[in-house]
Design a protein around this motif. Structure first.
Motif, short mmCIF file in Angstrom:
data_model
loop_
_atom_site.label_atom_id
_atom_site.label_comp_id
_atom_site.label_asym_id
_atom_site.label_seq_id
_atom_site.Cartn_x
_atom_site.Cartn_y
_atom_site.Cartn_z
N ASP A 341 44.73 43.97 41.65
CA ASP A 341 43.46 44.43 41.07
C ASP A 341 43.52 44.70 39.57
OD1 ASP A 341 42.11 44.30 43.49
OD2 ASP A 341 42.74 46.31 44.06
N VAL A 342 44.64 44.37 38.92
CA VAL A 342 44.74 44.50 37.46
C VAL A 342 44.61 43.11 36.84
CG1 VAL A 342 46.21 45.18 35.53
CG2 VAL A 342 46.19 46.54 37.63
N ILE A 343 43.73 42.96 35.86
CA ILE A 343 43.51 41.67 35.23
C ILE A 343 44.67 41.36 34.29
CG2 ILE A 343 42.02 40.35 33.68
CD1 ILE A 343 39.67 42.01 34.74
N ILE A 344 45.37 40.26 34.55
CA ILE A 344 46.51 39.88 33.71
C ILE A 344 46.25 38.59 32.94
CG2 ILE A 344 48.18 41.09 35.15
CD1 ILE A 344 48.96 38.40 36.36
N ALA A 345 45.14 37.92 33.21
CA ALA A 345 44.78 36.71 32.45
C ALA A 345 43.29 36.46 32.63
CB ALA A 345 45.58 35.50 32.92
N CYS A 346 42.71 35.78 31.65
CA CYS A 346 41.28 35.43 31.75
C CYS A 346 41.02 34.17 30.96
CB CYS A 346 40.39 36.57 31.25
SG CYS A 346 40.48 36.87 29.47
N CYS A 362 38.43 32.08 25.04
CA CYS A 362 38.99 33.37 25.42
C CYS A 362 40.09 33.25 26.48
CB CYS A 362 37.87 34.29 25.91
SG CYS A 362 38.22 36.03 25.76
N VAL A 363 41.00 32.28 26.27
CA VAL A 363 42.13 32.14 27.19
C VAL A 363 43.21 33.13 26.77
CG1 VAL A 363 43.87 30.57 28.13
CG2 VAL A 363 41.59 29.70 27.51
N VAL A 364 43.45 34.13 27.61
CA VAL A 364 44.39 35.20 27.27
C VAL A 364 45.25 35.51 28.48
CG1 VAL A 364 44.65 37.55 26.43
CG2 VAL A 364 42.68 36.18 25.69
N ILE A 365 46.56 35.64 28.25
CA ILE A 365 47.50 36.05 29.29
C ILE A 365 48.19 37.31 28.80
CG2 ILE A 365 49.53 35.46 30.67
CD1 ILE A 365 47.62 32.65 29.10
N ASP A 366 48.27 38.30 29.64
CA ASP A 366 48.96 39.54 29.30
C ASP A 366 50.38 39.22 28.83
OD1 ASP A 366 50.74 41.92 29.87
OD2 ASP A 366 48.81 42.82 30.36
N TYR A 369 53.27 38.83 31.21
CA TYR A 369 53.19 37.84 32.29
C TYR A 369 53.11 36.42 31.74
CZ TYR A 369 52.28 41.85 35.30
OH TYR A 369 52.38 43.03 35.98
N ARG A 370 53.68 36.19 30.56
CA ARG A 370 53.55 34.87 29.94
C ARG A 370 54.68 33.91 30.29
NH1 ARG A 370 51.40 36.82 23.93
NH2 ARG A 370 49.34 37.48 24.65
N ASN A 371 55.65 34.34 31.09
CA ASN A 371 56.78 33.47 31.41
C ASN A 371 56.52 32.55 32.61
OD1 ASN A 371 58.37 34.48 29.33
ND2 ASN A 371 59.13 36.18 30.59
N GLY A 372 55.49 32.85 33.39
CA GLY A 372 55.20 32.03 34.57
C GLY A 372 54.24 30.90 34.24
#
Length: 439
Positions: A341-346, A362-366, A369-372
């Motif tokens: 339930d936590v947004i980690i990418a959009c 607006c492509v964003v990854i926390d 969590y960018r290694n996957g």
């Protein structure tokens, strides 16, 4: 190129487009499964040619065949009525003789086809080695609800070390729906059981099932191009034929036990296998393993989470600032990837239907969590959404992420390729690069 006709040019274009898929599949382990119906179909020789081609491209192949119609034929020839209880064949001693005869003959037939190498055939010069053996250890199904299934069994264990050794030698491993017990008995097994347990034991990259249909068909009769395992579970219906139920359960079990991708393609199509693996749109159904991190269309409840995710990049000037009010108005354009339930990418998709294109924004990854492959996953979700809207291309503007978008198949282009509405809004002070991708 001036002397090439359109057909040659199309072939060269297709070959270039296929190159990334060829590289992606090289060295991967793929389990192919097909029933005895596929072997008797007129198109089976083309499937054999494509199997040969896959091996020549460096794919490690395990081929699992069935033999249900061939067993039925052998039983009729022997005057055996046979007994089926709860959709499971009871294999007595006489039936087992018919099973051995049918499976042995069919396996020899498939081995012979894989050995073809005559001049002017698609397999000329292929020199394929086929390995068969006692790789499947079986156990009796035993007595269930008072019924003794005798020599009908299930997979106890797959000799994954032995199979991997043969795959490393460059052989195609051919498995039949039959297994052996440590006490020297032979058991009649289900094709789906052998294929599923083999794919799981090898931790195969793919399980590919050949079916009579184009792929998986939904309850309205439409082909499902791609879906998750959760969707496959909704297709299970006790009123369906037993073979379809076995297929669906095979996909579900494989996916839930480590197999990342399953595919269903038609054995009646002479191009389905290659289309599915080496073209963007495929030809059948792709089933992806369920992830605990789920992608969905954003709702108004996600506004705060998106703002929190994009704020650091807005402050750096990487993204154009969005007010909460604007984000609330555009929230249906966003897709979000959530972990517990936590947004980690959009990512956002703004359609330009008159130009049959859409803007990816607006492509964003926390950062944590960018290694996957989360960025790739959310871009793929945006592409699927765009296709459903009837769009044929995507474009984007970026100042810092051009190289990453190139890796996702976007090509840098000129400002003139933008739709008119976006062109008029272009901010020359930001001097963003323009990228486009056909979908």
């Amino acid at each position: 190129m001036e002397n090439m006709n359109n057909s040659d040019q199309n072939y060269v274009k297709w070959f270039r487009n296929a190159a990334p898929y060829i590289n992606a599949h090289r060295g991967k382990t793929v389990v192919l499964m097909f029933g005895g119906e596929a072997v008797t179909h007129a198109n089976f020789s083309n499937i054999i040619h494509d199997i040969s081609l896959l091996r020549s491209l460096g794919v490690k192949l395990v081929v699992v065949h069935g033999a249900r119609p061939q067993i039925e034929d052998r039983m009729k020839q022997r005057g055996l009525a046979g007994k089926v209880v709860n959709n499971i064949r009871v294999t007595d001693a006489q039936t087992l003789v018919a099973v051995k005869d049918a499976i042995g003959s069919l396996r020899l037939h498939i081995e012979a086809l894989l050995s073809t190498g005559i001049v002017n055939s698609p397999m000329h010069g292929s020199q394929i080695r086929v390995s068969t053996g006692n790789f499947v250890i079986a156990k009796p199904m035993g007595v269930r609800h008072g019924i003794d299934y005798k020599f009908t069994g299930s997979v106890r264990r797959i000799d994954s070390d032995g199979i991997n050794m043969q795959l490393d030698y460059g052989s195609i491993v051919l498995l039949s729906p039959i297994g052996y017990s440590p006490t020297g008995e032979v058991f009649n097994l289900a094709l789906e059981d052998v294929a599923t347990q083999t794919a799981i034991a090898l931790q195969a990259d793919k399980l590919i099932a050949f079916t009579e249909d184009e792929g998986l068909i939904d309850k309205s009769g439409q082909l499902i191009r791609s879906c998750s395992v959760r969707t496959v579970k909704t297709l299970l219906d006790d009123n369906d034929c037993h073979v379809r139920q076995l297929l669906l359960r095979s996909i579900i079990e494989s996916s839930e036990n480590g197999v990342e991708r399953c595919h269903c393609v038609s054995y009646q199509s002479d191009s389905a296998l290659l289309q599915e693996l080496f073209t963007r749109d495929g030809a059948g159904t792709l089933i992806a393993k369920d992830h605990k991190e789920l992608i969905s269309t954003a709702t108004i409840d996600d506004v705060a989470g998106i703002l929190e995710l994009i704020q650091p990049l807005e402050e750096e000037g990487v993204l154009v600032k969005r007010s909460r009010e604007l984000l609330e108005m555009e929230i249906e354009c966003f897709m979000v990837l959530k972990k517990e339930d936590v947004i980690i990418a959009c990512a956002a998709l703004y359609p330009y239907p008159e130009a049959e294109t859409g803007e990816v924004a607006c492509v964003v990854i926390d950062p944590d969590y960018r290694n996957g492959n989360r960025g790739e996953r959310i871009i793929n979700a945006v592409e699927l959404s765009a296709k459903k809207k009837g769009l044929t291309s995507l474009f984007l503007l970026t100042t810092v992420s051009g190289h990453w978008f190139r890796e996702q198949g976007f090509i840098e282009t000129s400002l003139e390729r933008l739709p008119e509405g976006k062109k008029q809004m272009y901010n020359f002070q930001r001097n963003s690069q323009v990228f486009i991708k056909e979908i």
